[in-house]
Motif scaffolding. Structure first.
Motif, mmCIF file in Angstrom:
data_model
loop_
_atom_site.group_PDB
_atom_site.id
_atom_site.type_symbol
_atom_site.label_atom_id
_atom_site.label_comp_id
_atom_site.label_asym_id
_atom_site.label_seq_id
_atom_site.Cartn_x
_atom_site.Cartn_y
_atom_site.Cartn_z
ATOM 1 N N MET A 1 0.850 -1.207 0.000
ATOM 2 C CA MET A 1 0.000 0.000 0.000
ATOM 3 C C MET A 1 0.875 1.243 0.000
ATOM 4 S SD MET A 1 -3.219 1.087 0.203
ATOM 5 C CE MET A 1 -3.998 -0.445 0.737
ATOM 6 N N GLU B 1 -17.523 -0.105 11.095
ATOM 7 C CA GLU B 1 -16.717 -0.313 12.289
ATOM 8 C C GLU B 1 -15.829 0.911 12.578
ATOM 9 O OE1 GLU B 1 -14.799 -4.425 12.979
ATOM 10 O OE2 GLU B 1 -13.223 -3.123 12.265
ATOM 11 N N GLY C 1 -14.005 -1.634 16.265
ATOM 12 C CA GLY C 1 -12.755 -1.701 15.494
ATOM 13 C C GLY C 1 -11.549 -1.784 16.411
ATOM 14 N N VAL C 2 -10.401 -1.475 15.837
ATOM 15 C CA VAL C 2 -9.168 -1.486 16.622
ATOM 16 C C VAL C 2 -9.366 -0.643 17.879
ATOM 17 C CG1 VAL C 2 -6.764 -0.733 16.674
ATOM 18 C CG2 VAL C 2 -7.703 -1.785 14.611
ATOM 19 N N ASN C 3 -8.928 -1.165 19.003
ATOM 20 C CA ASN C 3 -9.048 -0.429 20.266
ATOM 21 C C ASN C 3 -7.692 -0.525 20.954
ATOM 22 O OD1 ASN C 3 -9.754 -0.436 23.382
ATOM 23 N ND2 ASN C 3 -11.455 0.546 22.319
ATOM 24 N N LEU D 1 -2.316 3.780 24.209
ATOM 25 C CA LEU D 1 -0.911 4.072 23.955
ATOM 26 C C LEU D 1 -0.357 4.920 25.092
ATOM 27 C CD1 LEU D 1 -0.679 2.775 21.214
ATOM 28 C CD2 LEU D 1 -2.679 4.260 21.083
ATOM 29 N N TYR E 1 -0.243 6.856 15.793
ATOM 30 C CA TYR E 1 -0.580 5.429 15.674
ATOM 31 C C TYR E 1 -1.833 5.263 14.814
ATOM 32 C CZ TYR E 1 -1.967 0.771 17.582
ATOM 33 O OH TYR E 1 -2.353 -0.531 17.760
ATOM 34 N N ASP F 1 -1.307 6.001 11.106
ATOM 35 C CA ASP F 1 -0.655 4.907 10.385
ATOM 36 C C ASP F 1 -1.608 3.744 10.125
ATOM 37 O OD1 ASP F 1 1.708 6.169 9.973
ATOM 38 O OD2 ASP F 1 2.906 4.948 11.347
ATOM 39 N N LEU F 2 -2.529 3.489 11.047
ATOM 40 C CA LEU F 2 -3.516 2.426 10.804
ATOM 41 C C LEU F 2 -4.369 2.766 9.585
ATOM 42 C CD1 LEU F 2 -4.817 1.489 14.387
ATOM 43 C CD2 LEU F 2 -3.172 0.251 12.990
ATOM 44 N N ARG G 1 -3.456 4.908 7.069
ATOM 45 C CA ARG G 1 -2.600 4.902 5.876
ATOM 46 C C ARG G 1 -2.338 3.492 5.371
ATOM 47 N NH1 ARG G 1 2.548 8.463 7.426
ATOM 48 N NH2 ARG G 1 2.170 10.263 6.114
ATOM 49 N N SER G 2 -2.165 2.561 6.297
ATOM 50 C CA SER G 2 -1.816 1.205 5.877
ATOM 51 C C SER G 2 -3.045 0.379 5.526
ATOM 52 C CB SER G 2 -1.017 0.511 6.985
ATOM 53 O OG SER G 2 -1.818 0.361 8.145
ATOM 54 N N ARG H 1 -5.481 -0.536 7.519
ATOM 55 C CA ARG H 1 -6.025 -1.366 8.593
ATOM 56 C C ARG H 1 -7.315 -0.793 9.157
ATOM 57 N NH1 ARG H 1 -2.659 -5.214 10.203
ATOM 58 N NH2 ARG H 1 -0.473 -5.004 9.645
ATOM 59 N N HIS I 1 4.245 12.260 10.784
ATOM 60 C CA HIS I 1 4.667 12.283 12.179
ATOM 61 C C HIS I 1 6.010 11.593 12.330
ATOM 62 C CE1 HIS I 1 3.604 8.001 12.619
ATOM 63 N NE2 HIS I 1 2.587 8.302 11.832
#
Lengths: 427, 407
Positions: free
Chosen positions: A1, A102, A157-159, A162, A175, A178-179, A181-182, A184, A262
């Motif tokens: 990606m 989600e 979704g992702v939880n 950090l 963080y 990036d999720l 962008r990638s 996810r 970042h």
């Protein structure tokens, strides 16, 4: 990606802090130089030299969260869940829409709730372990606020929680970006939250890091001021709704800003060696600019983490001066108004900058009277030849296309984040 | 974003042995780490056993920092990090410190520091609180201490995702490396034995009186433990170029949230995390040869976990080797899935899978092949590491064999 193919935009924000519960109102008050630091009322501070904080006075969670059962949520969780509600409302994520799509949550926090943890333990100590409260135990995990917020709002979704001390909120935004962008995730709430409580207040007091705690001098928690001697604690939660740009545009979401890039890193001297700390911040800012595809001169303003810490503020000023040279871009530092909000700070700094994109005014550094001479030799926060401390203290009109959020933690963490107007400056 | 990332070093500190070789030997031999709790007085509790790391001495590992100025979780983490780096054969030697980062998971950070605070508080002797309390306690110092000890200046993060935290940290490190934000990441988890944790699980009635028996019909709960694991992760190309040992590839991961209940898991969330991990890995469910179960040994967890496995693997769930090393080392909290990640990498590399010990009676509600009582020699081309946490945080990570690398 290809990261460049998926851009990350901000479609809404929610905030609960000492200066209010709406981003625009908080920003207006920051620009007006209003402070929120006041005598602590939530717990006894008798016998301590420090007695002030920037608390969220009269926080009424039901105003945001309605009539559900709030008992399982401790104060940190209530602050975060309330900020989440406001961010979901602002970005148009209705309950129906959330049901079909989600959503995730990336929450920066320094403690979760050290009050909940300590109170659970103290009850077991005084009443006996068989009287410890199971419901409180569920909240002793540091990810409790994120978990409770997910349950409250149905975020499946992702939880992720950090922790990077006072840089946590910035690291959580990075963080989450990036999720997206990638690939996810396509939409997450990201930011941070921490409460004001006796346990952290007293602990920081004892470290000598709180303004006025050490030398008996009058507390001075003014960022970059020569008289500074520590920070004043604040509290709150701030969450931004981050979304993949095309998906956000497709659903007709309001687009407030873009997260461009970042960088983060660590100072292995943990703030003890000024050069090591400066170099760590320089690397983080350089990485953020490279990630954003922007040169230093494209940065119109900086939202700094400076909180009155003697070493930390010096490190941040030196790092910014090393990256930008002179004159530095104008610098905002909100913590003499909002206090050190720990895990929420990075998100509050970012929100300030995003509001300034539209508002056209950069908040001044409240209370700044004597810019530190040591800072001046490395470049003052604003090194323009005619800038006086008075200039830095005053809010000023400023056209901002892109800005930098910088963060220097208490224990070596550093981070930087670049935000810009959406859809501009393709670099 | 398609750079392949591999495990080139493994460091573990556990109740049944420290260092990759001793740990793996004892694990395959089915050693049990349960013993009477020594960290604090359990006379006020109904349960009295735990899985502590007895006789842990941080001195051999803590060189640059001062061991007595670190909390126990940081000490465990540094030991695991040093062991991992030594195992990886000079992995960081030719790298800029700024290209080396740390991602650690934890449940409680440094709970003994807040416990000391609480002791002073209830004794009404707050003046005896250590001035360094706030420098020792916050959970982010674990990754910070590892980095400060090693001089690592790259990305540094703690992910306190409770009992799934190790997997979250490994997942984050994978993304950091793929994005080119570092060239080497230490990823893992650490937790120390904690009065607070023990009290809480005791009050939930979740602690077994004598032993942990995952998937057994008579299982009576989990046993709290402590430990740390750190994996050295680096791009495959770099590992090959330097002729490094390669245990396994970290192929992909999946995260999800139940958004259902703080302490009770839900099979939907667990299944979504597994499905996502498989999808990213490009591996079919039928390629997974071994599952490291979350397998706490509580009646509820093991039943719900079996339901989730059935959703992904169908009938094959009954035949798929799925063991829980928590039967041997207890539930090491934030370290658990990091240690289990090390186990998956070793299983892939070493053609053996560890057993679930103390298994006596099958449970019709937990029909899995839990590799009862004896380790098994078998090829493991793909392994899945599952972890579930308070807060409904679920994480699955896929490890895969790397045939072209040095074994």
């Amino acid at each position: 990606m290809n990261a460049a193919e998926r851009r990350v935009v901000v479609t809404g924000a929610g905030v609960i802090c000492a200066l209010g519960d709406a981003p625009s109102a908080v920003y207006r008050r920051l620009c007006a130089g209003e402070g929120a630091i006041a005598p602590v009322e939530a717990f006894a501070v008798d016998g301590l030299r420090c007695r002030e904080a920037a608390a969220v006075a009269g926080f009424e969670p039901r105003r945001y969260l309605g009539q559900g059962n709030l008992r399982p949520l401790d104060r940190t969780a209530q602050l975060v869940a309330a900020a989440a509600q406001l961010a979901l409302d602002a970005s148009g994520w209705t309950r129906e829409r959330r049901h079909e799509h989600e959503l995730g949550l990336a929450l920066g926090t320094m403690f979760g709730s050290v009050h909940t943890i300590s109170a659970f333990d103290r009850r077991a100590l005084t009443a006996g372990p068989i009287y410890a409260k199971p419901m409180d135990f569920a909240n002793t995990v540091i990810n409790a606020a994120a978990g409770q917020t997910a349950i409250w709002h149905g975020l499946t979704g992702v939880n992720s929680t950090l922790s990077g001390g006072t840089t946590s909120g910035l690291l959580a935004l990075a963080y989450a970006a990036d999720l997206i962008r990638s690939g996810r995730a396509s939409a997450l709430l990201a930011g941070g939250g921490d409460e004001l409580c006796f346990e952290s207040f007293y602990g920081f007091y004892r470290t000598g890091r709180m303004a006025g705690s050490r030398n008996g001098a009058a507390p001075c928690a003014v960022p970059f001021d020569a008289r500074r001697n520590g920070f004043v604690l604040g509290e709150g939660a701030a969450l931004l709704m981050l979304e993949e740009e095309r998906a956000a545009r497709r659903r007709g979401a309001p687009i407030l800003a873009e997260i461009r890039g970042h960088g983060s890193g660590y100072d292995p001297s943990r703030g003890r060696d000024g050069e090591s700390g400066r170099d760590a911040l320089v690397r983080a800012v350089d990485a953020a600019l490279a990630d954003a595809g922007l040169a230093p001169h494209a940065i119109d303003a900086v939202s700094a983490s400076a909180n009155g810490s003697v070493a930390g503020d010096r490190c941040e000023a030196a790092g910014l001066a090393a990256v930008f040279g002179r004159p530095l871009p104008p610098v905002a530092a909100v913590k003499s108004m909002l206090g050190e909000c720990l895990g929420a700070s990075g998100a509050l700094q970012t929100l300030t900058l995003i509001e300034a994109l539209d508002g056209g005014v950069l908040p001044g550094i409240r209370g700044l009277e004597h810019a530190d001479a040591a800072l001046a030799s490395n470049g003052t926060p604003d090194g323009t030849p005619d800038a006086t401390p008075g200039d830095l203290a005053r809010s000023r009109p400023l056209a901002i296309d892109a800005g930098l959020v910088s963060a220097v933690g208490l224990d070596g963490n550093v981070g930087a984040l670049v935000v810009s107007r959406a859809g501009e400056g393709d670099g | 974003m398609d750079a392949r990332v591999v495990v080139t070093g493994i460091g573990v500190v556990t109740p049944i042995g420290s260092g990759r070789q001793a740990f793996w030997r004892h694990l395959l031999a089915g050693r049990c780490g349960v013993a009477p709790v020594e960290s604090f007085d359990t006379s006020g509790y109904k349960v009295h056993v735990g899985c502590e790391v007895k006789d842990f001495d941080p001195a051999p590992y803590v060189e640059r920092l001062e061991a007595e100025r670190l909390g126990r979780a940081s000490q465990l983490a540094i030991a695991a990090a040093r062991l991992a780096l030594a195992d990886a054969e000079r992995a960081a030697e030719d790298l800029e410190p700024a290209r080396c980062g740390v991602a650690m998971g934890t449940t409680s950070g440094e709970p003994r520091e807040v416990e000391r605070f609480d002791d002073c508080y209830v004794a009404e002797r707050l003046e005896q609180v250590d001035d360094r309390f706030m420098s020792l306690y916050p959970c982010h110092v674990i990754a910070g201490h590892v980095a400060a000890e090693l001089g690592f200046a790259g990305p540094n993060l703690v992910i306190p995702a409770a009992c799934a935290a190790g997997n979250y940290a490994i997942a984050n490190a994978l993304d950091v490396l793929r994005a080119g934000r570092a060239e080497l990441m230490l990823a893992g988890g650490a937790d120390c034995f904690s009065r607070i944790t023990y009290t809480g699980f005791a009050r939930l009635g979740a602690i077994a009186p004598e032993r942990c028996q995952p998937f057994d019909k008579n299982r009576r709960g989990m046993i709290p433990g402590e430990g740390a694991a750190v994996l050295v992760l680096e791009p495959l190309a770099r590992a090959l170029a330097r002729g490094a040992p390669v245990y396994a590839e970290v192929r992909g991961y999946g995260l999800s949230c139940d958004a259902h209940h703080m302490t009770a898991a839900h099979p939907d969330g667990a299944a979504r995390a597994m499905a996502r991990a498989l999808e990213e890995s490009g591996a079919g469910a039928d390629e997974v040869a071994y599952v490291s179960a979350h397998g706490t040994g509580t009646p509820t967890n093991d039943r719900l976990e079996t339901r989730a496995l059935e959703r992904i693997f169908g009938d094959r769930a009954r035949r798929l080797p799925t063991s829980s090393i928590k039967s041997m080392i207890g539930h090491t909290m934030g370290a658990a899935s990091a240690i289990e990640g090390a186990v998956c990498a070793l299983a892939v590399h070493d053609d053996h899978v560890p057993p679930t010990i103390h298994f006596e009676r099958p449970d019709p509600e937990c029909e899995v092949d839990c590799v009862p009582n004896e380790a098994r020699a078998m090829k493991v081309p793909v392994a899945m590491n599952n972890a579930y946490a308070f807060g409904g945080n679920n994480a699955s990570v896929i490890f895969r064999k790397v045939p072209e690398a040095r074994p």
